[in-house]
Design a protein around this motif. Structure first.
Motif, PDB file in Angstrom:
ATOM      1  N   SER A   1       0.837  -1.207   0.000  1.00 52.00           N
ATOM      2  CA  SER A   1       0.000   0.000   0.000  1.00 52.00           C
ATOM      3  C   SER A   1       0.875   1.263   0.000  1.00 52.00           C
ATOM      4  N   ALA A   2       1.987   1.213   0.767  1.00 52.94           N
ATOM      5  CA  ALA A   2       2.888   2.381   0.834  1.00 52.94           C
ATOM      6  C   ALA A   2       3.544   2.629  -0.522  1.00 52.94           C
ATOM      7  N   ARG A   3       3.794   1.531  -1.258  1.00 49.60           N
ATOM      8  CA  ARG A   3       4.415   1.686  -2.585  1.00 49.60           C
ATOM      9  C   ARG A   3       3.455   2.378  -3.537  1.00 49.60           C
ATOM     10  N   LEU A   4       2.200   1.982  -3.424  1.00 52.91           N
ATOM     11  CA  LEU A   4       1.171   2.507  -4.339  1.00 52.91           C
ATOM     12  C   LEU A   4       0.925   3.990  -4.082  1.00 52.91           C
ATOM     13  N   ASP A   5       0.821   4.341  -2.778  1.00 48.98           N
ATOM     14  CA  ASP A   5       0.545   5.732  -2.423  1.00 48.98           C
ATOM     15  C   ASP A   5       1.315   6.035  -1.130  1.00 48.98           C
TER      16      ASP A   5
END
Ligand SMILES: Nc1nc2c(ncn2[C@@H]2O[C@H](COP(=O)(O)OP(=O)(O)OP(=O)(O)O)[C@@H](O)[C@H]2O)c(=O)[nH]1
Length: 554
Positions: A170-174
């Motif tokens: 999730s952190a990679r995506l946003d």
């Protein structure tokens, strides 16, 4: 004059062109001065030499900044050579003249060959929000529930995860504003750290990473630091402590841009520095007339003064001494920017007044770094002098001083300013039951809440122990009551934890209009009277000050 990076390059290139045009007009004058020097008799040559030194000194300091490093180098050689002749105290020989003329030809050639300049690409600072998006990994509801509640009260958005791989995805995506991981929720902390530091690699700005742990040993701290952790909280966790740390992190980023006052009689040079500093997220204002220094200081309140040394009307050290005549500006660092490379002369300037010396020509990045470091330190010192150590809010005397200034401003501009006095209810009991340290945490949580919920232009002071004074400029009374009431409700929702026990606190407040009087003490007294009524009426409420009804004599 503030530029986006794209038009910043354009603006800097335009300044370079203007400088080149100015130089081309200046070259015949310099040539004439050189000729005067060569032809001067034994009585006048020293005077002519002194003029030459000054002119080539200035040129050596500015040319490099405008992509003419070659001109700057040769100008420096001419300056040094004439200075050496002056110190020998004898009429220069013919060979010296020939050498100077040779230098001059080289300088003319260099002026026709500006070098391609790579402008500083320093990114402007991010404009941040106080409501952060937080990714949280924690399996223990006894920790995650009060923590989630506190973070929500402070307006943050929390997304919970049970699996670290999902959190990282999730952190990679946003990319979030902060990641918080409970290390006790993981089987293998080494593998977890590897995953998290892997996540940081492609990020231009690493995501702030906090961890919670029951381990309080150096080896664990070190392992965490190596993985890029910037906050380590040993359990039992006090959510208020976490929030305070979070707020420090966010407020460092959203802090007002540092202000730099540039004093230089060369407008082109001053504009170049201003553009470079603005591009790095600092605010810069230019002053070309030293006589206007005090107006500039009062208007702009700089964190740093960047001062040219050689100015025709008044030298840099003279101006620095003038600034230091007034205690009010003692804390503002003064940095000289000069092409003077002789360390003894630099020291001589610094002894008179001033804090640092930067040598021209200076690269854009070196200028930004030097100014930024000085400004940051000056801001920190100013905060220590005026802010309360527990809460970081304005101290009693300073909030009163600022209230005075706001009352004056409101009267001048015919605007409303509202004032509120807040006090934590039954605070003595908090200290008695949970201890003084917990009491301190309650005070600092309220301070954080105030900072977070109020506008940047509002002023917040710690008036007394558990008493706070708020000054809300351009705010009508009904709006002020609404805002203070929302603060009261939010404060009552914060769970505090002490020795495993959770408790809540409330506050009472009195609100008044600053427009009722221009006297600081009268306005504070009105707010205090309303607060006293709120306490008397049962606490946990906001009361608006009512002026006494005049008694009519028959
Ligand atoms: N922990 C802590 N306590 C403080 C600090 N400053 C003042 N206090 C305490 O705050 C308490 C204030 O108590 P009181 O003025 O009697 O009022 P109160 O108990 O809050 O009751 P009401 O205001 O009437 O609701 C005193 O016990 C002070 O010692 C501080 O910096 N830290």
């Amino acid at each position: 004059m503030h530029g986006t990076p794209a038009n910043l390059e354009q603006q800097l290139a335009e300044l370079n062109q203007q400088y080149l045009r100015r130089l081309q007009q200046e070259i015949p004058q310099l040539q004439w001065l050189l000729l005067q020097f060569i032809q001067a008799g034994p009585l006048e040559w020293r005077e002519q030499a002194a003029v030459l030194v000054l002119r080539f000194h200035t040129l050596a300091g500015s040319a490099g900044t405008f992509g003419l490093a070659g001109v700057g180098t040769v100008a420096k050689s001419i300056e040094k050579h004439v200075k050496a002749l002056l110190s020998q105290q004898q009429v220069p020989a013919r060979e010296e003249h020939a050498l100077l003329q040779q230098y001059f030809v080289e300088m003319q050639q260099a002026a026709g060959q500006p070098t391609a300049q790579s402008f500083s690409k320093a990114k402007p600072q991010r404009q941040d929000k106080t409501d952060a998006r937080i990714l949280l990994l924690c399996h223990d509801p006894l920790i995650s529930q009060p923590m989630g509640q506190t973070l929500k009260t402070f307006g943050h958005q929390v997304e919970r995860f049970v699996d670290l791989t999902q959190l990282v995805a999730s952190a990679r995506l946003d990319p979030p504003d902060v990641i918080i991981v409970d290390l006790d929720a993981l089987d293998d902390s080494t593998a977890a750290f590897a995953l998290l530091s892997n996540l940081q690699c492609p990020q231009a700005q690493p995501i702030p990473l906090f961890v919670l742990s029951s381990q309080d040993e150096f080896s664990h701290y070190l392992q965490a630091v190596r993985a890029g952790v910037i906050g380590y909280f040993v359990k039992p966790l006090n959510p208020a402590t976490l929030e305070a740390r979070l707020q420090r992190l966010l407020s460092v980023r959203e802090r007002d841009a540092f202000r730099v006052l540039i004093v230089d009689d060369d407008m082109l040079l001053a504009q170049h520095y201003a553009l470079v500093l603005q591009n790095a997220g600092l605010r810069a204002e230019i002053l070309t007339d030293p006589a206007e220094i005090f107006q500039g200081l009062r208007r702009f309140h700089p964190d740093v003064i960047l001062l040219d040394v050689n100015m025709p009307e008044c030298s840099g050290p003279e101006l620095a001494q003038t600034v230091r005549l007034q205690d009010e500006w003692l804390g503002v660092p003064i940095i000289y920017l000069s092409s003077e490379t002789d360390s003894e002369r630099q020291m001589a300037s610094l002894i008179k007044a001033g804090d640092d010396f930067l040598t021209k020509p200076i690269s854009d990045n070196a200028l930004v770094v030097a100014i930024f470091a000085r400004a940051q330190r000056a801001r920190q010192l100013a905060e220590v002098m005026t802010k309360d150590s527990l809460t970081g809010l304005l101290q009693h005397a300073h909030i009163k001083e600022r209230l005075g200034a706001e009352l004056e401003r409101a009267a001048r501009l015919q605007q409303n300013v509202s004032v509120a006095m807040l006090d934590i209810d039954h605070f003595k009991k908090v200290n008695d039951v949970y201890g003084h340290l917990t009491g301190d945490q309650v005070i600092s949580s309220l301070a954080n809440l105030l900072r977070q919920q109020l506008r940047k232009t509002d002023l917040i002071g710690r008036y007394g122990g558990e008493e706070f004074l708020l000054v809300l400029p351009e705010c009508q009374l009904d709006k002020a009551c609404q805002v203070v009431n929302q603060l009261r409700e939010a404060f009552a929702r914060i769970p505090f934890v002490s020795n495993g026990q959770t408790f809540h606190c409330t506050l009472s407040a009195g609100v008044t209009s600053g427009s009722d009087s221009q006297q600081v003490d009268v306005v504070v007294e009105h707010a205090d009277q309303a607060l006293y009524q709120a306490k008397g009426a049962g606490r946990n409420q906001v009361i608006l000050y009512q002026p006494p009804v005049p008694v009519l004599n028959e």
